[in-house]
Design an enzyme around this catalytic site. Structure first.
Site, PDB file in Angstrom:
ATOM      1  N   SER A 281       0.788  -1.233   0.000  1.00  0.00           N
ATOM      2  CA  SER A 281       0.000   0.000   0.000  1.00  0.00           C
ATOM      3  C   SER A 281       0.820   1.284   0.000  1.00  0.00           C
ATOM      4  CB  SER A 281      -0.939   0.014   1.205  1.00  0.00           C
ATOM      5  OG  SER A 281      -2.275   0.062   0.762  1.00  0.00           O
TER       6      SER A 281
ATOM      7  N   LYS B  15       0.318   3.811  -2.753  1.00  0.00           N
ATOM      8  CA  LYS B  15      -0.605   4.952  -2.696  1.00  0.00           C
ATOM      9  C   LYS B  15       0.117   6.290  -2.593  1.00  0.00           C
ATOM     10  CE  LYS B  15      -4.540   2.446  -0.617  1.00  0.00           C
ATOM     11  NZ  LYS B  15      -4.010   1.086  -0.519  1.00  0.00           N
TER      12      LYS B  15
ATOM     13  N   SER C 299      -5.927   4.018   4.113  1.00  0.00           N
ATOM     14  CA  SER C 299      -5.464   3.032   3.136  1.00  0.00           C
ATOM     15  C   SER C 299      -6.640   2.458   2.360  1.00  0.00           C
ATOM     16  CB  SER C 299      -4.666   1.913   3.805  1.00  0.00           C
ATOM     17  OG  SER C 299      -3.798   1.314   2.866  1.00  0.00           O
TER      18      SER C 299
END
Length: 509
Positions: A148, A151, A342
Site C-alpha cells: 500500500s 498509494k 489506506s
C-alpha cells in the site's frame, strides 16, 4: 513546537489554512467522504491472502473552490484520544544550523534493529526531507513489492496532475426521451446513501470540509426539477463511460477489499456502509446498487422509477439538461483520506483522475502509465519501478526505497506546495489511520508515538513502512523500510516500527 493543524515540511512547517465555511456543496448539491481504517485495511494480498489494504465529468470542467490543497484533516479515529497540540507534530527544522545525521551515525543506530531475523529480507533508505539527499541505505535502489505504499506514488502524481481543489461531480441529466433520466458517474466512490447524521470517517463524524456528497441530496434536486416540469414517472439508466477497460482488479476475489472499479458507486461499494471491519464486504455490482438506491430515494420524493435501472446504451450528451448534481470533497481531501485509511477503492479512483488528466485511458493500465510518466517529469528516478494499479493490491508492483523517500521529499518541498496533502494524510503513529493500533506501550516503539507520520503496506509475506520523522535534533527525515518475511505480520510490523522509532530518538551523528 508546532501547533495542531500544521504540516511538517522542508524549511520547518506548513500552516494549514482554516476550512472554507459552509462546506462544499454547489447550489444544487452536497458532498461527503470517509472510510474506516484498521491495520487490515492496508494489508492484503494476492489471490490467496484475503484482506486488502486498505471524474471529472466528461466534456465538463471540474468544479473548483478557492481553498488551498492540504488544508483540513482527514485523519481517522484511532485507538487513543487525539494528542495534545504539538504532540503529533514536533519541532522540525532543516536550516544549516541543524545537524544532518551522518551515514555512519545512522548505520550504528539502525544496524542492530535491521539484523532482526523477523524482518527477513529488508531494504531501507533514509533521506533528508529537505531536498531528498540520501543519508543512509541498504538495498535502497532495489525495487521491492511496495504493497500500500504504492498509494504515495499515486497521490503525488494525482496532485501534480489535478488541481487540489478539484471536486468529482455526480449528476443526473435528462435522457433521450422526455420521461427518461440518466445518472452519470463522475468517479466519486465516497458518494453516500447514508443520512447525514450517520456519516463517519474512521468512526468520527465528518465536517463541512470532509463530508461526502449525498445521494439523497441528489434525489431531492432531481425530484424537484422533474415535478416542476410536471413529470412524476421516469425510467432510469446510468452512465459509466468515464472509465475504460475491465473494472475488476487482477487480484480481486470475494474476500479482497476492493469492489469493481467503476465511476458510480455509493459508500465505496460496501455491503454495509457502516462497517468497521478490516476488510468489509463489497457489492458485486456497485453501479447497479447505487442506481437502485437512487431510485428508492426518488420514490421517497414522489417520483416513480419504472422497471429496473440499467446501464446507458450511450454516454449522456454533453449538453443534456442537468436535473441535479452533487460534488465530492476536494481531491486534496480525498488524497488525505485514501492515505490515512489506506482505502483501496478511493486510491483507484484517484489513480483514474490522474489518468484522465494525463490523457491516458481511465483504467488500471492507463492510470499506471499516467502515474509513471508524471513522476518521471517530477524527476523521480523511476528505473526499475513497475506499477500495475493505484492501490498496491497487485503484488507485481515494484518500487525501490529510495524512490519512496524521493516522493516524500517532493511532498515536503517548498517548491511543490500542492503535494502537501500527502504529508497531511500519512497516518500518525499511535493515533490515526492504519497506525492507530501500533506504537503502543509494549511495542518497543512507544517513545515515537505521535512523532512519526507513515504509510503502511502489507501483502502476503510483505510489510512496508514509509513516511517522515523528526529526529532528536529536530531534523525532518524521510524513510522507507521494505521487507519480505515469513514471520507473522504483527511481528514484522513491530520490527519496522522500532526502526522508525530509533530515527525519532537519534541525532545519529
Amino acid at each position: 513546537m508546532l501547533v495542531a493543524g500544521t504540516v511538517l515540511g522542508a524549511g520547518g512547517a506548513y500552516a494549514q489554512p482554516s476550512p472554507t465555511p459552509g462546506g462544499h456543496s454547489t447550489p444544487n448539491g452536497g458532498n461527503d467522504d470517509r472510510d474506516n481504517q484498521d491495520e487490515g485495511h492496508d494489508g492484503s494480498t494476492g489471490r490467496d491472502g484475503k484482506k486488502g489494504d486498505h471524474g471529472k465529468d466528461k466534456g465538463k470542467s471540474p468544479t473548483h473552490r478557492a481553498e488551498q490543497p492540504g488544508t483540513g484533516g482527514s485523519d481517522a479515529a484511532g485507538a487513543r484520544p487525539a494528542p495534545a497540540a504539538g504532540a503529533v507534530l514536533a519541532t522540525a527544522e532543516t536550516g544549516p544550523e541543524v545537524p544532518v545525521p551522518t551515514t555512519q551515525g545512522l548505520q550504528q543506530a539502525l544496524a542492530p534493529l535491521l539484523a532482526d531475523k523477523n524482518l527477513g529480507t529488508v531494504s531501507i533508505a533514509v533521506a533528508d526531507a529537505s531536498g531528498g539527499q540520501l543519508l543512509y541505505g541498504t538495498g535502497e535502489n532495489t525495487a521491492s513489492t511496495p504493497a500500500s505504499t504504492t498509494k504515495i506514488a499515486t497521490s503525488i502524481a494525482a496532485l501534480s496532475l489535478v488541481p487540489g481543489d478539484t471536486r468529482l461531480t455526480t449528476r443526473v441529466v435528462k435522457g433521450a426521451t422526455p420521461a427518461s433520466i440518466t445518472l452519470v458517474g463522475g468517479g466519486d466512490p465516497t458518494l453516500t446513501a447514508l443520512p447525514a447524521d450517520q456519516v463517519q470517517i474512521g468512526g468520527r463524524p465528518t465536517d463541512a470540509d470532509t463530508a461526502p456528497a449525498s445521494l439523497d441530496d441528489l434525489a431531492r434536486q432531481t425530484a424537484a426539477a422533474l415535478k416542476a416540469a410536471g413529470t412524476t414517472t421516469v425510467t432510469l439508466d446510468y452512465d459509466l463511460s468515464l472509465y475504460t477497460g475491465n473494472p475488476l482488479h487482477k487480484f480481486h476475489d470475494d474476500d479482497t477489499n476492493i469492489a469493481p472499479v467503476v465511476p458510480l458507486m455509493v459508500d465505496e461499494g460496501r455491503v454495509d456502509p457502516k462497517s468497521r471491519e478490516d476488510a468489509p464486504k463489497r457489492v458485486a455490482d456497485p453501479a447497479a446498487s447505487a442506481a437502485e438506491a437512487f431510485a428508492g430515494l426518488l420514490k421517497a420524493q414522489g417520483v416513480t422509477v419504472e422497471g429496473r435501472a440499467k446501464p446507458a446504451a450511450a454516454p449522456a450528451a454533453a449538453d443534456a439538461p442537468v436535473l441535479g448534481r452533487v460534488d465530492s470533497p476536494t481531491i486534496a481531501r480525498l488524497v488525505e483520506r485514501a492515505l490515512t485509511t489506506s482505502d483501496n477503492q478511493l486510491a483507484e479512483a484517484i489513480a483514474r483522475q490522474a489518468a484522465i488528466a494525463g490523457h491516458q485511458p481511465a483504467g488500471f493500465e492507463g492510470a499506471a502509465t499516467a502515474v509513471t510518466q508524471e513522476l518521471t517529469k517530477l524527476g523521480v528516478p523511476m528505473g526499475g519501478t513497475t506499477l500495475n494499479d493505484g492501490s498496491g493490491l497487485n503484488p507485481g508492483n515494484a518500487i525501490a526505497p529510495v524512490v519512496l523517500t524521493r516522493l516524500l521529499a517532493l511532498a515536503a518541498s517548498d517548491q511543490h506546495p500542492a503535494l502537501r496533502p500527502v504529508l497531511a494524510g500519512l497516518p500518525v503513529a499511535g493515533f490515526t489511520g492504519t497506525l492507530a493500533k501500533r506504537y503502543g506501550p509494549n511495542s518497543g516503539a512507544a517513545e515515537a508515538a505521535g512523532l512519526i507520520r507513515a504509510k503502511t503496506g502489507s501483502l502476503n509475506n510483505v510489510n512496508t513502512l514509509a513516511g517522515t520523522v523528526v529526529d532528536a535534533d529536530g531534523r525532518l527525515l524521510a524513510f522507507a523500510v521494505m521487507t519480505r518475511t515469513t514471520a507473522p505480520a504483527d511481528t514484522a510490523r513491530a520490527a519496522l516500527d522500532r526502526i522508525a522509532a530509533r530515527l525519532a530518538t537519534c541525532g545519529c551523528h
